[in-house]
Write a protein that holds these residues in place. Structure first.
Motif, mmCIF file in Angstrom:
data_model
loop_
_atom_site.group_PDB
_atom_site.id
_atom_site.type_symbol
_atom_site.label_atom_id
_atom_site.label_comp_id
_atom_site.label_asym_id
_atom_site.label_seq_id
_atom_site.Cartn_x
_atom_site.Cartn_y
_atom_site.Cartn_z
ATOM 1 N N LEU A 256 0.834 -1.203 0.000
ATOM 2 C CA LEU A 256 0.000 0.000 0.000
ATOM 3 C C LEU A 256 0.865 1.249 0.000
ATOM 4 O O LEU A 256 2.035 1.218 0.375
ATOM 5 C CB LEU A 256 -0.914 0.011 1.233
ATOM 6 C CG LEU A 256 -1.926 -1.129 1.365
ATOM 7 C CD1 LEU A 256 -2.660 -1.024 2.681
ATOM 8 C CD2 LEU A 256 -2.898 -1.130 0.197
ATOM 9 N N ARG A 257 0.236 2.338 -0.361
ATOM 10 C CA ARG A 257 0.936 3.620 -0.362
ATOM 11 C C ARG A 257 0.043 4.672 0.281
ATOM 12 O O ARG A 257 -1.166 4.710 0.020
ATOM 13 C CB ARG A 257 1.300 4.028 -1.789
ATOM 14 C CG ARG A 257 2.115 5.310 -1.873
ATOM 15 C CD ARG A 257 2.574 5.560 -3.278
ATOM 16 N NE ARG A 257 3.168 6.894 -3.400
ATOM 17 C CZ ARG A 257 3.548 7.446 -4.543
ATOM 18 N NH1 ARG A 257 3.404 6.763 -5.679
ATOM 19 N NH2 ARG A 257 4.058 8.659 -4.564
ATOM 20 N N LEU A 258 0.624 5.512 1.132
ATOM 21 C CA LEU A 258 -0.116 6.603 1.780
ATOM 22 C C LEU A 258 0.098 7.890 1.000
ATOM 23 O O LEU A 258 1.233 8.308 0.764
ATOM 24 C CB LEU A 258 0.368 6.792 3.217
ATOM 25 C CG LEU A 258 -0.287 7.935 3.998
ATOM 26 C CD1 LEU A 258 -1.749 7.612 4.310
ATOM 27 C CD2 LEU A 258 0.480 8.207 5.289
ATOM 28 N N LEU A 259 -0.999 8.524 0.601
ATOM 29 C CA LEU A 259 -0.939 9.790 -0.134
ATOM 30 C C LEU A 259 -1.283 10.940 0.810
ATOM 31 O O LEU A 259 -2.246 10.847 1.584
ATOM 32 C CB LEU A 259 -1.921 9.771 -1.317
ATOM 33 C CG LEU A 259 -1.815 8.572 -2.272
ATOM 34 C CD1 LEU A 259 -2.845 8.695 -3.383
ATOM 35 C CD2 LEU A 259 -0.409 8.457 -2.842
ATOM 36 N N ASP A 260 -0.511 11.993 0.748
ATOM 37 C CA ASP A 260 -0.723 13.150 1.616
ATOM 38 C C ASP A 260 -2.042 13.841 1.266
ATOM 39 O O ASP A 260 -2.249 14.256 0.123
ATOM 40 C CB ASP A 260 0.446 14.128 1.448
ATOM 41 C CG ASP A 260 0.316 15.353 2.359
ATOM 42 O OD1 ASP A 260 -0.531 15.314 3.272
ATOM 43 O OD2 ASP A 260 1.048 16.328 2.138
ATOM 44 N N ALA A 261 -2.927 13.966 2.258
ATOM 45 C CA ALA A 261 -4.220 14.632 2.050
ATOM 46 C C ALA A 261 -4.407 15.769 3.038
ATOM 47 O O ALA A 261 -5.530 16.206 3.283
ATOM 48 C CB ALA A 261 -5.355 13.619 2.176
ATOM 49 N N SER A 262 -3.306 16.269 3.601
ATOM 50 C CA SER A 262 -3.413 17.310 4.631
ATOM 51 C C SER A 262 -4.023 18.597 4.101
ATOM 52 O O SER A 262 -4.587 19.377 4.876
ATOM 53 C CB SER A 262 -2.039 17.590 5.243
ATOM 54 O OG SER A 262 -1.114 17.983 4.248
ATOM 55 N N ALA A 263 -3.928 18.826 2.797
ATOM 56 C CA ALA A 263 -4.518 20.035 2.219
ATOM 57 C C ALA A 263 -6.003 19.856 1.909
ATOM 58 O O ALA A 263 -6.690 20.834 1.590
ATOM 59 C CB ALA A 263 -3.766 20.425 0.943
ATOM 60 N N LEU A 264 -6.493 18.628 2.023
ATOM 61 C CA LEU A 264 -7.877 18.348 1.631
ATOM 62 C C LEU A 264 -8.836 18.264 2.819
ATOM 63 O O LEU A 264 -10.011 18.602 2.697
ATOM 64 C CB LEU A 264 -7.938 17.024 0.856
ATOM 65 C CG LEU A 264 -7.042 16.920 -0.377
ATOM 66 C CD1 LEU A 264 -7.224 15.553 -1.045
ATOM 67 C CD2 LEU A 264 -7.336 18.037 -1.362
ATOM 68 N N PHE A 265 -8.333 17.783 3.961
ATOM 69 C CA PHE A 265 -9.191 17.579 5.126
ATOM 70 C C PHE A 265 -8.683 18.391 6.313
ATOM 71 O O PHE A 265 -7.480 18.576 6.479
ATOM 72 C CB PHE A 265 -9.221 16.090 5.511
ATOM 73 C CG PHE A 265 -9.662 15.186 4.393
ATOM 74 C CD1 PHE A 265 -10.963 15.217 3.921
ATOM 75 C CD2 PHE A 265 -8.761 14.306 3.806
ATOM 76 C CE1 PHE A 265 -11.368 14.388 2.884
ATOM 77 C CE2 PHE A 265 -9.148 13.466 2.775
ATOM 78 C CZ PHE A 265 -10.453 13.505 2.303
ATOM 79 N N GLU A 266 -9.619 18.870 7.125
ATOM 80 C CA GLU A 266 -9.255 19.671 8.300
ATOM 81 C C GLU A 266 -8.373 18.879 9.261
ATOM 82 O O GLU A 266 -8.470 17.658 9.358
ATOM 83 C CB GLU A 266 -10.516 20.089 9.071
ATOM 84 C CG GLU A 266 -11.407 21.087 8.380
ATOM 85 C CD GLU A 266 -12.632 21.358 9.242
ATOM 86 O OE1 GLU A 266 -12.458 21.733 10.428
ATOM 87 O OE2 GLU A 266 -13.753 21.176 8.738
ATOM 88 N N GLU A 267 -7.547 19.608 9.999
ATOM 89 C CA GLU A 267 -6.720 18.995 11.028
ATOM 90 C C GLU A 267 -7.595 18.498 12.177
ATOM 91 O O GLU A 267 -8.604 19.103 12.520
ATOM 92 C CB GLU A 267 -5.719 20.026 11.551
ATOM 93 C CG GLU A 267 -4.743 19.486 12.567
ATOM 94 C CD GLU A 267 -3.775 20.555 13.053
ATOM 95 O OE1 GLU A 267 -2.570 20.430 12.780
ATOM 96 O OE2 GLU A 267 -4.242 21.524 13.694
ATOM 97 N N ASN A 268 -7.210 17.391 12.774
ATOM 98 C CA ASN A 268 -7.904 16.821 13.921
ATOM 99 C C ASN A 268 -7.051 16.971 15.173
ATOM 100 O O ASN A 268 -5.820 16.955 15.106
ATOM 101 C CB ASN A 268 -8.170 15.331 13.695
ATOM 102 C CG ASN A 268 -9.108 15.070 12.546
ATOM 103 O OD1 ASN A 268 -10.325 15.054 12.711
ATOM 104 N ND2 ASN A 268 -8.555 14.853 11.358
ATOM 105 N N THR A 269 -7.700 17.091 16.315
ATOM 106 C CA THR A 269 -6.996 17.118 17.593
ATOM 107 C C THR A 269 -7.538 16.015 18.491
ATOM 108 O O THR A 269 -8.741 15.942 18.753
ATOM 109 C CB THR A 269 -7.173 18.476 18.308
ATOM 110 O OG1 THR A 269 -6.637 19.513 17.490
ATOM 111 C CG2 THR A 269 -6.439 18.462 19.645
ATOM 112 N N THR A 270 -6.651 15.142 18.915
ATOM 113 C CA THR A 270 -7.015 14.115 19.881
ATOM 114 C C THR A 270 -6.803 14.684 21.281
ATOM 115 O O THR A 270 -5.777 15.317 21.551
ATOM 116 C CB THR A 270 -6.172 12.847 19.676
ATOM 117 O OG1 THR A 270 -6.495 12.299 18.395
ATOM 118 C CG2 THR A 270 -6.459 11.809 20.757
ATOM 119 N N SER A 271 -7.784 14.469 22.151
ATOM 120 C CA SER A 271 -7.764 15.074 23.483
ATOM 121 C C SER A 271 -7.661 14.021 24.583
ATOM 122 O O SER A 271 -8.061 12.865 24.418
ATOM 123 C CB SER A 271 -9.034 15.902 23.712
ATOM 124 O OG SER A 271 -9.123 16.957 22.788
#
Length: 309
Positions: A256-271
């Motif tokens: 498998l290959r991971l493609l960067d999607a940071s520009a497509l989806f909002e950042e998440n914060t784990t609390s």
């Protein structure tokens, strides 16, 4: 008035006024529960419950006010026990964590390893569940610390601390057409069946929102609770996956290959979340600090013990 009566009052609310469930959870008889309730009402000179025959339907106005006081009293009683244990057995005890599969599998292992090296005699109980289950466990005192991305923020009776921030990524089989694009787009992803998390898990709402705001309706061919399942079906060619990027390890998933999607989806914060007013043992504070090293014991306790802030 005694603590057993107070526990029964609290438990009637938690068990939706089902006295059979209250009795079972407190390891007593239903008749004993009913007697404790009657004795408390007689002592206070108040009716605490709305009734229909012998059934409890809800709380009266005085009952609603009493429950707030009961919650505080029982929490402070627990704090007294914790304070005693803090000085009689600093490095011995039990720490209960409630978290999702994603956090338990991918973010917490190094924290747990470091924690157990420092506190080998502390028994660690790890419960995996949905964000809603984690919230319930925290509120009912079944968990000391909750770890999740959803459901824990802006809850008045919880105190939260940021753990870490992360983005979703897109996983595809090696050689997939999406991996050949100069820049990944939502439009390109939407041309293929999508496999991602169930609603309410691991930032799924932000994935849905990104497509909706772009005017796209992706074909969510499958949804799963954890990334391992998603990766398995992507590898079988059932679609492209959208997962938490930290859930991908190229050494373990060579196909498998991971493609960067940071520009497509909002950042998440784990609390990280703890019940407000809960006095933590030192080892629990140290666990929080392993997750978020900038925290101090003073800052944690100050925030926990400030009501409503």
């Amino acid at each position: 008035m005694n603590f057993q009566q107070l526990r029964i009052v609290r438990e009637t609310v938690r068990r939706n006024f089902n006295l059979t469930d209250v009795a079972a959870n407190l390891y007593t008889s239903q008749s004993g529960v009913s007697k404790h309730i009657r004795d408390l009402e007689e002592e206070l000179g108040l009716e605490l419950y709305v009734r229909k025959g012998k059934r409890l339907l809800g709380l009266t106005e005085p009952g609603k006010e009493l429950v707030k006081v009961v919650e505080r009293l029982l929490l402070e009683a627990e704090n007294i026990r914790n304070l005693s244990e803090q000085y009689t057995g600093r490095d011995v005890g039990q720490l209960t964590l409630a978290t999702t599969h994603t956090q338990a599998r991918y973010s917490l292992p190094p924290v747990v390893t470091a924690f157990k090296q420092q506190y080998p005699k502390v028994k660690l109980r790890l419960h995996q569940g949905s964000p809603g289950e984690i919230l319930r466990m925290l509120r009912e005192g079944e968990a000391d610390i909750g770890v999740a991305t959803e459901a824990l923020s802006n809850v008045s009776d919880l105190v939260t601390f940021p753990y870490y921030r992360w983005h979703h990524g897109v996983i595809v089989p090696e050689g997939h057409p999406l991996s050949e694009l100069p820049a990944l787009t939502l439009e390109a992803i939407a041309e293929y069946p999508v496999i991602t998390y169930h609603e309410g898990f691991t930032g799924r709402d932000k994935v849905d929102r990104a497509f909706s705001e772009a005017g796209l309706t992706p074909d969510i061919a499958m949804s799963a609770l954890d990334a391992d399942v998603i990766k398995s079906y992507v590898e079988l060619g059932q679609g492209v996956g959208i997962i938490a990027s930290m859930a991908f390890n190229p050494e373990r998933e060579p196909g498998l290959r991971l493609l960067d999607a940071s520009a497509l989806f909002e950042e998440n914060t784990t609390s990280l979340a703890v019940r407000r007013g809960h006095l933590l043992r030192q080892y629990a504070i140290d666990f929080l600090r392993y997750c978020s090293p900038e925290l101090t014991a003073e800052a944690v306790n100050d925030k926990l013990l400030i009501s409503g802030k």
